[in-house]
Scaffold this motif. Structure first.
Motif, mmCIF file in Angstrom:
data_model
loop_
_atom_site.group_PDB
_atom_site.id
_atom_site.type_symbol
_atom_site.label_atom_id
_atom_site.label_comp_id
_atom_site.label_asym_id
_atom_site.label_seq_id
_atom_site.Cartn_x
_atom_site.Cartn_y
_atom_site.Cartn_z
ATOM 1 N N ARG A 163 121.201 141.291 18.210
ATOM 2 C CA ARG A 163 119.988 140.469 18.059
ATOM 3 C C ARG A 163 119.220 140.322 19.371
ATOM 4 O O ARG A 163 118.052 139.934 19.358
ATOM 5 N N VAL A 164 119.857 140.615 20.500
ATOM 6 C CA VAL A 164 119.176 140.493 21.784
ATOM 7 C C VAL A 164 117.963 141.407 21.868
ATOM 8 O O VAL A 164 117.012 141.129 22.614
ATOM 9 N N ASP A 165 117.950 142.480 21.077
ATOM 10 C CA ASP A 165 116.838 143.428 21.089
ATOM 11 C C ASP A 165 115.837 143.194 19.962
ATOM 12 O O ASP A 165 114.905 143.992 19.781
ATOM 13 N N ASP A 166 116.019 142.110 19.206
ATOM 14 C CA ASP A 166 115.084 141.779 18.134
ATOM 15 C C ASP A 166 113.892 140.996 18.682
ATOM 16 O O ASP A 166 113.962 140.387 19.753
ATOM 17 N N TYR A 167 112.818 141.001 17.898
ATOM 18 C CA TYR A 167 111.603 140.257 18.260
ATOM 19 C C TYR A 167 111.609 138.897 17.556
ATOM 20 O O TYR A 167 112.315 138.705 16.556
#
Length: 354
Positions: A163-167
């Motif tokens: 999720r760290v790479d989600d917007y």
């Protein structure tokens, strides 16, 4: 510094030391085409590390303006700010912007009410958490990314490595608020300002966010200013409560004192207007009559007197002509005597709260 026992509206410190956050006679005035808006007009309070101050009041009472002043986020072209704000002994009013930038996100941080507008839609959540960490600690991108994943995990985001790479738009409302908290706490700030952080959340997620804030405060020992309209949230979060009206503090005390033995008619009105699970479903609420005062042209005397039902109990029309001051310690800015406050509360207000 003036001793606290002699400062208007501020309780004395038990250990004789200076408080972590000290606000003295804060005034925030905005020049507009219609005139001068006195958004905050003489506010003083203290906050120690490890404690939570709940600030309550209707919209327009000066809650958010006060806390934006602490962070130095007002535009100096429009806001005239006077008084004193010291954080751990450092004066914030008049401080250079570079000084405030070093403090914001590092020593003090804010959790905004609406994370969807506070978070940028153009950058991933992880990048927005990592950025202040790199800025204030000098960490590398790799270290900052690892820290962002750690913080997402700490605030209860599932699968943080993914999720760290989600917007932001890929997160639910509750998860965005958790991400905002992670961003605010990434540098372990000593002061956290939470501006109605649970208003748009359902009660289940709200409870989770409040528990999270309490756990993180216990872990880091941070001081928290919690702004809300919800007295139920205040009852769960705050150690001390300050009630604001018309840009001023009208009552201050511990949580139990203000919620169970309030001394100001405005506080009585706030408590009386709350629905109760134990009350009759057909029973009408008791809203405060009238509307909040105009900060362009505030009423003379007590700012609450046009809406107060007890002005006839004060002789010589003092409510309309003389502004009551907030005395040191447990106090309410009201012309009613101590005996009158106790009698009216017990006989007229308390039965509505049972």
């Amino acid at each position: 510094m003036t001793t606290l026992t002699k400062t208007e509206g501020v309780p004395a410190q038990s250990d004789g030391g200076d408080p972590f956050l000290s606000v003295r006679d804060l005034r925030v005035h905005f020049s507009t085409e219609d005139g001068l808006v006195k958004a905050v007009d003489g506010l003083s309070f203290d906050l120690e590390k490890g404690r939570t101050l709940g600030i309550v009041g209707e919209s327009g009472s000066g809650k958010s303006v006060t806390n934006l002043s602490i962070l130095g986020l007002h535009n100096p072209e429009f806001a005239n700010i006077t008084g004193q704000i010291t954080l751990d002994g450092q004066e914030l009013i008049g401080a250079r912007e570079k000084t405030l930038e070093r403090l914001r996100g590092n020593k003090m941080a804010m959790i905004f009410q609406d994370p969807l507008t506070a978070l940028s839609p153009f950058y991933t959540v992880g990048r927005q958490i990592a950025e202040p960490y790199m800025k204030h600690t000098g960490a590398s991108k790799k270290e900052a990314r690892a820290r962002a994943i750690e913080m997402l995990d700490k605030v209860g985001i599932p699968q943080p490595k993914t999720r760290v790479d989600d917007y932001p738009h890929q997160f639910s409302g509750g998860m965005r608020q958790r991400a905002m908290i992670a961003m605010a706490l990434v540098c372990n700030p000593e002061l956290i300002i939470a501006d109605e952080p649970t208003t748009a959340l359902d009660v289940t997620v709200q409870a989770q966010i409040l528990d999270l804030l309490k756990d993180l405060q216990q872990e880091f020992g941070s001081a928290i200013i919690f702004i809300t309209h919800d007295l139920g949230v205040i009852a769960d979060m705050a150690d001390d409560i300050m009630v604001m009206y018309g840009g001023r503090a009208v009552e201050r005390g511990t949580r139990n004192e203000v919620l169970h033995a309030p001394r100001h008619p405005y506080s009585w009105g706030l408590l009386s207007s709350m629905p109760r699970l134990t009350s009759d479903v057909n029973e009408k609420l008791s809203p405060i009559p009238g509307t909040p005062p105009s900060l362009l042209n505030p009423p003379t005397g007590c700012p609450f007197h046009p809406r107060c039902g007890f002005t006839d109990e004060v002789p010589d029309g003092r409510c309309a002509s003389e502004r009551p001051e907030l005395e040191p310690g447990r106090a309410a800015a009201c012309h009613l005597t101590a005996d009158q406050k106790q009698t009216f509360f017990i006989e007229q207000i308390k039965p509505r709260l049972v």
